[in-house]
Design a protein around this motif. Structure first.
Motif, PDB file in Angstrom:
ATOM      1  N   ALA A 139      34.818  -0.997 104.360  1.00 37.03           N
ATOM      2  CA  ALA A 139      34.775  -1.470 102.975  1.00 37.03           C
ATOM      3  C   ALA A 139      35.026  -0.339 101.977  1.00 37.03           C
ATOM      4  O   ALA A 139      35.664  -0.555 100.950  1.00 37.03           O
ATOM      5  CB  ALA A 139      33.437  -2.141 102.684  1.00 37.03           C
ATOM      6  N   TRP A 140      34.551   0.859 102.261  1.00 41.73           N
ATOM      7  CA  TRP A 140      34.771   1.994 101.346  1.00 41.73           C
ATOM      8  C   TRP A 140      36.263   2.201 101.114  1.00 41.73           C
ATOM      9  O   TRP A 140      36.711   2.401  99.988  1.00 41.73           O
ATOM     10  CB  TRP A 140      34.187   3.276 101.902  1.00 41.73           C
ATOM     11  CG  TRP A 140      32.712   3.304 102.074  1.00 41.73           C
ATOM     12  CD1 TRP A 140      31.804   2.353 101.697  1.00 41.73           C
ATOM     13  CD2 TRP A 140      31.959   4.352 102.690  1.00 41.73           C
ATOM     14  NE1 TRP A 140      30.535   2.750 102.051  1.00 41.73           N
ATOM     15  CE2 TRP A 140      30.607   3.973 102.661  1.00 41.73           C
ATOM     16  CE3 TRP A 140      32.303   5.567 103.273  1.00 41.73           C
ATOM     17  CZ2 TRP A 140      29.597   4.769 103.180  1.00 41.73           C
ATOM     18  CZ3 TRP A 140      31.296   6.361 103.782  1.00 41.73           C
ATOM     19  CH2 TRP A 140      29.967   5.966 103.737  1.00 41.73           C
ATOM     20  N   ALA A 188      47.962  -8.747  93.361  1.00 40.44           N
ATOM     21  CA  ALA A 188      47.705  -9.638  94.500  1.00 40.44           C
ATOM     22  C   ALA A 188      47.159  -8.849  95.689  1.00 40.44           C
ATOM     23  O   ALA A 188      46.243  -9.313  96.383  1.00 40.44           O
ATOM     24  CB  ALA A 188      48.985 -10.384  94.889  1.00 40.44           C
ATOM     25  N   ILE A 189      47.706  -7.659  95.924  1.00 43.53           N
ATOM     26  CA  ILE A 189      47.176  -6.807  96.986  1.00 43.53           C
ATOM     27  C   ILE A 189      45.727  -6.464  96.689  1.00 43.53           C
ATOM     28  O   ILE A 189      44.864  -6.551  97.575  1.00 43.53           O
ATOM     29  CB  ILE A 189      48.024  -5.517  97.133  1.00 43.53           C
ATOM     30  CG1 ILE A 189      49.398  -5.849  97.724  1.00 43.53           C
ATOM     31  CG2 ILE A 189      47.303  -4.478  97.994  1.00 43.53           C
ATOM     32  CD1 ILE A 189      50.381  -4.694  97.684  1.00 43.53           C
ATOM     33  N   ALA A 190      45.442  -6.076  95.456  1.00 46.48           N
ATOM     34  CA  ALA A 190      44.074  -5.719  95.079  1.00 46.48           C
ATOM     35  C   ALA A 190      43.119  -6.890  95.288  1.00 46.48           C
ATOM     36  O   ALA A 190      42.020  -6.722  95.837  1.00 46.48           O
ATOM     37  CB  ALA A 190      44.030  -5.245  93.626  1.00 46.48           C
ATOM     38  N   VAL A 226      41.522   1.162  98.135  1.00 51.39           N
ATOM     39  CA  VAL A 226      42.829   0.503  98.043  1.00 51.39           C
ATOM     40  C   VAL A 226      42.872  -0.406  96.821  1.00 51.39           C
ATOM     41  O   VAL A 226      43.877  -0.450  96.094  1.00 51.39           O
ATOM     42  CB  VAL A 226      43.149  -0.286  99.333  1.00 51.39           C
ATOM     43  CG1 VAL A 226      44.360  -1.194  99.142  1.00 51.39           C
ATOM     44  CG2 VAL A 226      43.382   0.670 100.489  1.00 51.39           C
ATOM     45  N   VAL A 227      41.788  -1.125  96.563  1.00 46.97           N
ATOM     46  CA  VAL A 227      41.726  -2.001  95.390  1.00 46.97           C
ATOM     47  C   VAL A 227      41.916  -1.178  94.117  1.00 46.97           C
ATOM     48  O   VAL A 227      42.751  -1.505  93.262  1.00 46.97           O
ATOM     49  CB  VAL A 227      40.390  -2.776  95.335  1.00 46.97           C
ATOM     50  CG1 VAL A 227      40.210  -3.471  93.995  1.00 46.97           C
ATOM     51  CG2 VAL A 227      40.310  -3.784  96.472  1.00 46.97           C
ATOM     52  N   MET A 232      45.275   7.852 106.151  1.00 47.14           N
ATOM     53  CA  MET A 232      46.622   7.345 105.888  1.00 47.14           C
ATOM     54  C   MET A 232      46.596   6.246 104.827  1.00 47.14           C
ATOM     55  O   MET A 232      47.505   6.152 104.000  1.00 47.14           O
ATOM     56  CB  MET A 232      47.259   6.836 107.183  1.00 47.14           C
ATOM     57  CG  MET A 232      48.724   6.535 107.047  1.00 47.14           C
ATOM     58  SD  MET A 232      49.727   7.905 106.472  1.00 47.14           S
ATOM     59  CE  MET A 232      49.680   8.981 107.867  1.00 47.14           C
ATOM     60  N   VAL A 233      45.566   5.442 104.823  1.00 52.03           N
ATOM     61  CA  VAL A 233      45.413   4.422 103.785  1.00 52.03           C
ATOM     62  C   VAL A 233      45.340   5.099 102.417  1.00 52.03           C
ATOM     63  O   VAL A 233      45.984   4.666 101.449  1.00 52.03           O
ATOM     64  CB  VAL A 233      44.140   3.570 104.046  1.00 52.03           C
ATOM     65  CG1 VAL A 233      43.777   2.735 102.845  1.00 52.03           C
ATOM     66  CG2 VAL A 233      44.344   2.697 105.277  1.00 52.03           C
ATOM     67  N   LEU A 234      44.569   6.181 102.333  1.00 50.65           N
ATOM     68  CA  LEU A 234      44.446   6.909 101.067  1.00 50.65           C
ATOM     69  C   LEU A 234      45.758   7.573 100.666  1.00 50.65           C
ATOM     70  O   LEU A 234      46.109   7.610  99.482  1.00 50.65           O
ATOM     71  CB  LEU A 234      43.329   7.956 101.171  1.00 50.65           C
ATOM     72  CG  LEU A 234      41.928   7.419 101.446  1.00 50.65           C
ATOM     73  CD1 LEU A 234      40.939   8.563 101.568  1.00 50.65           C
ATOM     74  CD2 LEU A 234      41.500   6.431 100.378  1.00 50.65           C
TER      75      LEU A 234
END
Length: 172
Positions: free
Chosen positions: A131-132, A104-106, A137-138, A55-57
């Motif tokens: 972390a992956w 800022a999110i990154a 996300v970054v 879901m993050v992806l």
């Protein structure tokens, strides 16, 4: 130069959207396998972990494409009250502010990923390293910020506002 930069940004946006698509396909496959497994009394181990990370992806993978095609929500309640120049200024400032927010999110997620690596943080059930996904996300946040910067710059240079409600009604 601008056309070359736009072409590269479009490629990065497509890559980000591809990652989001793969995340969505993974999400659907995992949920399907888990539901079928539950029916037969053998749920998929780690389905929750995989679903959360996928879901993050999906969310961050599609964000740049959503911005590129103008898919974000916009509120046009007072739009008719402002002159075209004010609307144009908003059209320039909105993507630039969005770019700052995504940078800022990154930055925040980059620092969080460093902490996750230091502490070896992982998901609860199958221990996927967090972390992956944080680094993904970054990367996707920076791609979104780049796309927003280019869009804001393009509007500023062209002097053409985005087609607003007043103009849309005239066309209809």
């Amino acid at each position: 130069m601008y056309a070359h930069l736009t072409r590269w940004a479009d490629r990065l946006i497509s890559l980000s959207a591809l990652v989001g698509t793969l995340g969505l396909l993974t999400e659907v496959g995992v949920i399907l396998a888990d539901v079928i497994g539950r029916y037969f009394g053998s749920p998929l181990i780690g389905a929750q972990d995989i679903s959360q990370m996928a879901m993050v992806l999906v969310v961050f993978g599609g964000m740049a494409l959503c911005d590129k095609v103008g898919g974000h929500v916009s509120v046009d309640v007072f739009e008719r009250m402002f002159p075209a120049r004010v609307l144009w200024i908003g059209d320039v400032l909105a993507p630039l502010l969005g770019a700052v927010i995504f940078c800022a999110i990154a930055w925040t997620v980059w620092e969080s990923a460093a902490l996750s690596r230091m502490l070896n943080l992982a998901t609860n059930i199958i221990y996927l390293p967090k972390a992956w996904f944080q680094y993904a996300v970054v990367a996707m946040s920076l791609i979104t910020a780049l796309g927003m910067l280019i869009r804001g710059f393009g509007i500023a240079v062209s002097g053409k506002p985005i087609q607003h409600m007043q103009e849309r009604e005239e066309v209809l």
